[in-house]
Scaffold this active site. Structure first.
Site, PDB file in Angstrom:
ATOM      1  N   LYS A 255      31.271 -40.820   3.105  1.00 59.42           N
ATOM      2  CA  LYS A 255      30.979 -42.236   2.897  1.00 59.42           C
ATOM      3  C   LYS A 255      29.972 -42.451   1.766  1.00 59.42           C
ATOM      4  O   LYS A 255      30.079 -43.408   0.994  1.00 59.42           O
ATOM      5  CB  LYS A 255      30.450 -42.850   4.193  1.00 59.42           C
ATOM      6  CG  LYS A 255      31.369 -42.655   5.392  1.00 59.42           C
ATOM      7  CD  LYS A 255      32.736 -43.236   5.189  1.00 59.42           C
ATOM      8  CE  LYS A 255      33.442 -43.632   6.421  1.00 59.42           C
ATOM      9  NZ  LYS A 255      34.613 -43.096   6.919  1.00 59.42           N
ATOM     10  N   ARG A 418      34.232 -35.991  17.373  1.00 55.45           N
ATOM     11  CA  ARG A 418      35.150 -35.850  16.231  1.00 55.45           C
ATOM     12  C   ARG A 418      35.697 -34.439  16.107  1.00 55.45           C
ATOM     13  O   ARG A 418      35.038 -33.470  16.468  1.00 55.45           O
ATOM     14  CB  ARG A 418      34.411 -36.182  14.936  1.00 55.45           C
ATOM     15  CG  ARG A 418      33.828 -37.585  14.903  1.00 55.45           C
ATOM     16  CD  ARG A 418      34.502 -38.451  13.886  1.00 55.45           C
ATOM     17  NE  ARG A 418      34.148 -39.857  14.068  1.00 55.45           N
ATOM     18  CZ  ARG A 418      34.752 -40.833  13.423  1.00 55.45           C
ATOM     19  NH1 ARG A 418      35.718 -40.594  12.578  1.00 55.45           N
ATOM     20  NH2 ARG A 418      34.397 -42.090  13.628  1.00 55.45           N
TER      21      ARG A 418
HETATM   22  P1  GTP Z   1      37.317 -43.581  11.557  1.00 57.60           P
HETATM   23  O1  GTP Z   1      37.696 -42.161  11.415  1.00 57.60           O
HETATM   24  O2  GTP Z   1      36.065 -43.809  12.317  1.00 57.60           O
HETATM   25  O3  GTP Z   1      37.276 -44.323  10.260  1.00 57.60           O
HETATM   26  O4  GTP Z   1      38.424 -44.257  12.544  1.00 57.60           O
HETATM   27  P2  GTP Z   1      39.970 -44.498  12.304  1.00 57.60           P
HETATM   28  O5  GTP Z   1      40.145 -45.824  11.648  1.00 57.60           O
HETATM   29  O6  GTP Z   1      40.583 -43.318  11.665  1.00 57.60           O
HETATM   30  O7  GTP Z   1      40.509 -44.684  13.804  1.00 57.60           O
HETATM   31  P3  GTP Z   1      41.433 -43.722  14.671  1.00 57.60           P
HETATM   32  O8  GTP Z   1      42.823 -43.610  14.123  1.00 57.60           O
HETATM   33  O9  GTP Z   1      40.733 -42.453  14.920  1.00 57.60           O
HETATM   34  O10 GTP Z   1      41.539 -44.546  16.010  1.00 57.60           O
HETATM   35  C1  GTP Z   1      40.389 -44.906  16.729  1.00 57.60           C
HETATM   36  C2  GTP Z   1      40.720 -45.282  18.132  1.00 57.60           C
HETATM   37  O11 GTP Z   1      41.694 -46.329  18.153  1.00 57.60           O
HETATM   38  C3  GTP Z   1      41.315 -44.124  18.927  1.00 57.60           C
HETATM   39  O12 GTP Z   1      40.748 -44.120  20.215  1.00 57.60           O
HETATM   40  C4  GTP Z   1      42.767 -44.462  19.000  1.00 57.60           C
HETATM   41  O13 GTP Z   1      43.351 -43.947  20.166  1.00 57.60           O
HETATM   42  C5  GTP Z   1      42.791 -45.987  18.958  1.00 57.60           C
HETATM   43  N1  GTP Z   1      44.032 -46.469  18.306  1.00 57.60           N
HETATM   44  C6  GTP Z   1      44.529 -46.060  17.109  1.00 57.60           C
HETATM   45  N2  GTP Z   1      45.709 -46.672  16.830  1.00 57.60           N
HETATM   46  C7  GTP Z   1      45.959 -47.494  17.868  1.00 57.60           C
HETATM   47  C8  GTP Z   1      47.022 -48.412  18.160  1.00 57.60           C
HETATM   48  O14 GTP Z   1      47.982 -48.584  17.415  1.00 57.60           O
HETATM   49  N3  GTP Z   1      46.924 -49.106  19.338  1.00 57.60           N
HETATM   50  C9  GTP Z   1      45.866 -48.936  20.188  1.00 57.60           C
HETATM   51  N4  GTP Z   1      45.851 -49.660  21.294  1.00 57.60           N
HETATM   52  N5  GTP Z   1      44.858 -48.086  19.951  1.00 57.60           N
HETATM   53  C10 GTP Z   1      44.895 -47.375  18.804  1.00 57.60           C
HETATM   54  C1  SPV Z   2      33.457 -43.532  10.057  1.00 55.92           C
HETATM   55  O1  SPV Z   2      32.530 -43.879  10.786  1.00 55.92           O
HETATM   56  O2  SPV Z   2      34.139 -44.360   9.417  1.00 55.92           O
HETATM   57  C2  SPV Z   2      33.815 -42.107   9.950  1.00 55.92           C
HETATM   58  C3  SPV Z   2      32.895 -41.167  10.511  1.00 55.92           C
HETATM   59  O3  SPV Z   2      34.808 -41.729   9.351  1.00 55.92           O
HETATM   60  S1  SPV Z   2      31.590 -40.843   9.470  1.00 55.92           S
HETATM   61  O4  SPV Z   2      31.952 -39.721   8.621  1.00 55.92           O
HETATM   62  O5  SPV Z   2      30.479 -40.493  10.330  1.00 55.92           O
HETATM   63  O6  SPV Z   2      31.302 -41.986   8.639  1.00 55.92           O
HETATM   64 MN    MN Z   3      39.632 -41.544  11.011  1.00 53.53          MN
END
Ligand code: GTP
Ligand code: SPV
Ligand code: MN
Length: 635
Positions: A255, A418
Site C-alpha cells: 500500500k 491472512r
Molecule cells: P483486501 O485483501 O483486504 O483488499 O480484501 P479483498 O477486497 O481482496 O476481499 P476478499 O476477496 O478477501 O473478501 C473479503 C471477505 O468478503 C471474505 O470473507 C469473503 O468471503 C467475502 N466475500 C468475497 N466475495 C463475496 C461475495 O461475492 N459475496 C459475499 N457474501 N461475500 C464475499
Molecule cells: C488491505 O487492507 O487492503 C490489505 C491488507 O490488502 S494490507 O496489506 O495490510 O493493507
Molecule cells: Mn485481497
C-alpha cells in the site's frame, strides 16, 4: 537468535561514521550502486543495527531466514503442506493503522484537500516536516540496536518492464524479508538496473523494539503499538514505518509504495495506481476481455479475481488481486494494466473450496499464514473451513487457546488473518500476468458492501458519471483496519486509506482522461454483492455466481441492448442477466428506494463538499445535481 550464522570468512565490515565497523553478514556492500551505498550508510548510522544483511531473494536465503525464525519461535511449520508456515502476532498488531499513517509535503494541500471548517479530513492525514521530524527523532535513532538490518532490493512489476518501478526496503524484521520475497520480486538483479544512478523508492521499516527489549515481547512478535507510525514523503519518494510488523504497515512495497507513493508518481507522469484487481473473462464464444475492479479492503477483490464460474462455458483468469498500475497507451489508446505485485496477501476467513478454491490451491505450498488457527495434524484452520474439516479435529486458535470446531461463540482466527502466497502458484494465473506491456482493460468496476438500497449492478452513463459513481463509493467497515463498529463509511474509489495526494486533484486526474480523444475509455460499473433482505440474508449468492454479472458487463462492453436508464445509472433490463438455476428476488435486489437515494445523494454532496471543499471538481458537483434531478422524477 536474531543472528544469521555464516562462515566467518564471508563476513566483511563497513565503516560507518560515528558507529565504527558494522559486519555485513551477507552480500557485498561495496558493489552496490553508490547512491544506494550513501543512503544505506545514513540509515545504518540512524538505526545502529549490529549487522547488515543484503538480500538476494534466493531460495537458499529464504531457507536460512525461515530456519532462524522457526528456531526463534516466530514461525512454525505446517507439515500438512509443502514449505508452509504459521505465524501469530502480538494481538495488538493485526491490521493497518490508518490513524497513524501520514503524508508529509511542504504545502499541506498537496497532501490533503481544503476541507470545510469542521470536517475532519479522512482522505489522508498530513503532518508538517517539523512535526514529523520530532516523531522520527523520537523513534528511529538506535531502533535496530542488537538486530540485523536487512536490505531488500525489489521491483514492483516485472523486472525491467517500462511500467515497473524499483524500491529498496530496509527492515529489521525477518518475517518482512520472507513476505516481501513472496509479494514482490526480490533480486540482486535490481542493483544492475540502479547502476546509472536511477532513482528508487526508499523504504525504511523498523519493528521499534531495539534489544534488550524495554517491554515484554508477546508471541515472539516484536512490535511497538504505542509508537507506531507510517510516514510517506511523496515528493522525495520515501516511506518510513515504525512499530508494526503487520501487512500493509510493514510490507512497504504494497500500500505504501504501490498505492500512495506510486499514486503520486502516476499523477506526475499521467497514469493511474489503483486499489484494483485485474482479471480476464473468456465467454463461450472464446472472446476474452480484461476487467479491473476496485473494492475497499476485505470487500471481495481476491475472491472476484479468481472466481470459479457457476455457469458453463466461461473461463476466468487472474492477473492480480489487489493493485493495478494502468496507463493509456499513446499509440493504441488502450488502457493497459499491470499487477505490480508478485503474491497474494489475502483475507483467510471465508476462503474455502466452495467460495474460492483457487486461493486455497494457491496457498498449499510456499506460503505464510498469519493469525489463523492450526489443526492438530499441522494444517491451517479459519472460519469458513467448518465443512471441510472432519468432526473431532483438534484446533488451536490464533491466540494459542484450544478452539472447538464449530464453536460460534469464539473465533479460531483473527478476522483480518491472512495467507501470503506466490501468485504464480494460482491455478488460473493468466499466462500474460507478467507481460511487461500489461493487459488491455475493457471495463472498470467499483463496489462496496452496501446492505441497503444499492442494486446488484449499475452502469455509468459515461466517463464523468462513472468517476462520480467511484467518488460516491461507500462501504461497511471491515477488520482490515482499526474500525471496530460496523458502519457505512465513504471510501471513494476504494482509495480513502491509500491516496497519496490531494483527493480533489486525484478525482480531477481521473476526469482528465476524457479530454484526450485518443484514449479508449473503458465503461465504468458499480456492483454490490452485499445487499440483504429484512432478515439480514444476502439477496445475491455472490462468489462464483458473480460471473453472471461479469457476463452482463462484458455484453455491455460489446454494446448489447440489455440496459435501461434509471435515476442512478443504466440497469440491466429485466431478464437480461443470466439467472438460470438461481432463486433470486430480482425486484428486491434491484429496487431503488426513493427516500433512501434522496437521503444518499444529499449526504454524499454534504460529505464530498465537507471533505474536499473547493477542491471538489465542478464536474462532480454537476453529476450530483443531475442525479438529484433524476431522483426527483422517480415514482
Ligand atoms: P483486501 O485483501 O483486504 O483488499 O480484501 P479483498 O477486497 O481482496 O476481499 P476478499 O476477496 O478477501 O473478501 C473479503 C471477505 O468478503 C471474505 O470473507 C469473503 O468471503 C467475502 N466475500 C468475497 N466475495 C463475496 C461475495 O461475492 N459475496 C459475499 N457474501 N461475500 C464475499
Ligand atoms: C488491505 O487492507 O487492503 C490489505 C491488507 O490488502 S494490507 O496489506 O495490510 O493493507
Ligand atoms: Mn485481497
Amino acid at each position: 537468535m536474531e543472528d544469521i550464522k555464516v562462515p566467518f570468512s564471508e563476513v566483511h565490515y563497513i565503516t560507518i561514521e560515528k558507529l565504527g565497523n558494522v559486519p555485513v553478514t551477507k552480500g557485498d556492500f561495496q558493489s552496490l550502486p553508490s547512491h544506494v551505498q550513501t543512503w544505506l550508510a545514513q540509515m545504518i548510522q540512524l538505526c545502529t543495527p549490529h549487522a547488515v544483511h543484503i538480500c538476494d531473494g534466493s531460495v537458499e536465503e529464504a531457507e536460512m531466514v525461515t530456519k532462524m525464525l522457526v528456531e526463534g519461535g516466530q514461525l512454525a511449520p505446517l507439515p500438512k503442506y509443502e514449505n508452509c508456515y504459521i505465524c501469530r502476532t502480538d494481538p495488538r498488531d493485526v491490521a493497518r493503522v490508518e490513524s497513524k499513517t501520514f503524508l508529509i509535503t511542504k504545502d499541506k494541500h498537496e497532501s490533503v484537500p481544503h476541507s470545510r471548517d469542521g470536517a475532519s479530513c479522512v482522505l489522508g492525514l498530513w503532518k508538517s516536516s517539523d512535526e514529523i521530524k520530532k516523531d522520527i527523532d523520537d523513534r528511529f535513532p538506535g531502533c535496530m540496536r542488537g538486530r540485523t538490518l536487512y536490505v531488500i532490493p525489489y521491483s514492483m512489476g516485472p523486472i525491467g518492464s517500462s511500467l515497473s518501478k524499483i524500491g529498496v526496503e530496509i527492515t529489521d524484521s525477518a518475517y518482512v524479508v520472507l513476505s516481501m520475497r513472496v509479494m514482490t520480486r526480490v533480486s540482486s538483479d535490481i542493483w544492475k538496473h540502479l547502476r546509472n544512478g536511477e532513482e528508487f523508492v526508499r523504504c525504511l521499516h523498523s519493528l521499534g523494539v531495539p534489544l534488550p527489549a524495554a517491554q515484554p515481547i508477546v508471541n515472539n512478535w516484536p512490535c511497538n503499538p504505542e509508537k507506531t507510525i507510517i510516514v510517506h514523503f511523496p515528493d522525495s519518494r520515501k516511506v518510513m514505518s515504525f512499530g508494526s510488523g503487520y501487512g500493509g504497515n510493514s510490507l512497504l512495497g504494497k500500500k505504501c509504495f504501490a498505492l500512495r507513493i506510486a499514486g503520486r508518481i502516476a499523477y506526475d507522469e499521467g497514469w493511474l495506481a489503483e486499489h484494483m484487481l485485474i482479471m480476464s473473462v473468456t465467454n463461450p464464444q472464446g472472446e476474452e476481455k480484461f476487467i479491473a475492479a476496485a473494492f475497499p479492503s476485505a470487500c471481495g477483490k481476491t475472491n472476484l479475481a479468481m472466481l470459479t464460474p457457476t455457469i458453463p462455458g466461461y473461463t476466468v483468469r487472474c492477473v492480480g488481486d489487489d493493485i493495478a498500475w494502468m496507463r493509456f497507451d499513446k499509440e493504441t489508446g488502450e488502457l493497459r494494466a499491470i499487477n505490480p505485485e508478485a503474491g497474494f496477501f489475502g483475507v483467510a476467513p471465508g476462503t474455502n473450496m466452495k467460495t474460492n478454491p483457487n486461493a486455497i490451491l494457491t496457498c498449499l505450498q510456499n506460503s505464510i499464514f498469519t493469525n489463523v488457527g492450526e489443526t492438530a495434524d499441522g494444517g491451517f484452520y479459519w472460519e469458513g473451513l467448518e465443512e471441510e474439516t472432519p468432526a473431532g479435529t483438534e484446533i488451536t486458535g490464533w491466540t494459542g487457546e484450544k478452539y472447538k470446531l464449530g464453536d460460534k461463540t469464539k473465533k479460531s482466527s483473527h478476522p483480518n488473518a491472512r495467507f501470503c502466497c506466490p501468485a504464480r502458484q494460482c491455478p488460473i494465473i493468466h499466462d500474460k500476468w507478467e507481460n511487461p506491456a500489461g493487459v488491455p482493460i475493457s471495463a472498470i468496476i467499483f463496489g462496496g458492501r452496501r446492505p441497503e438500497g444499492v442494486p446488484l449492478v449499475v452502469e455509468a452513463f459515461n466517463w464523468a458519471h462513472g468517476v462520480f459513481l467511484a467518488a460516491q463509493l461507500k462501504s461497511e467497515s471491515t477488520a482490515a483496519a482499526e474500525h471496530t463498529a460496523k458502519q457505512i463509511m465513504h471510501d471513494p474509489f476504494a482509495m480513502r486509506p491509500f491516496v497519496g495526494y490531494n483527493f480533489g486533484k486525484y478525482i480531477q486526474h481521473w476526469l482528465n482522461f476524457e479530454k484526450n480523444p485518443n484514449n479508449k475509455l473503458p465503461k465504468i460499473f458499480h456492483v454490490n454483492w452485499f445487499r440483504v433482505d429484512e432478515n439480514n440474508k444476502f439477496l445475491w449468492p455472490g462468489y462464483g455466481d458473480n460471473i453472471r454479472v461479469l457476463d452482463w458487463i462484458i455484453r455491455r462492453v460489446n454494446n448489447e441492448d440489455i440496459a435501461e436508464p434509471s435515476a442512478v445509472g443504466l440497469l440491466p433490463k429485466k431478464g437480461s442477466l443470466n439467472l438460470q438455476g438461481l432463486n433470486i428476488n430480482w425486484d428486491k435486489l434491484m429496487a431503488l428506494p426513493k427516500d433512501y437515494w434522496i437521503g444518499d445523494v444529499d449526504e454524499t454532496l454534504q460529505w464530498l463538499d465537507g471533505q474536499l471543499g473547493d477542491d471538489l471538481p465542478q464536474a462532480i458537483r454537476e453529476e450530483i445535481q443531475k442525479q438529484k434531478e433524476r431522483l426527483s422524477k422517480l415514482q
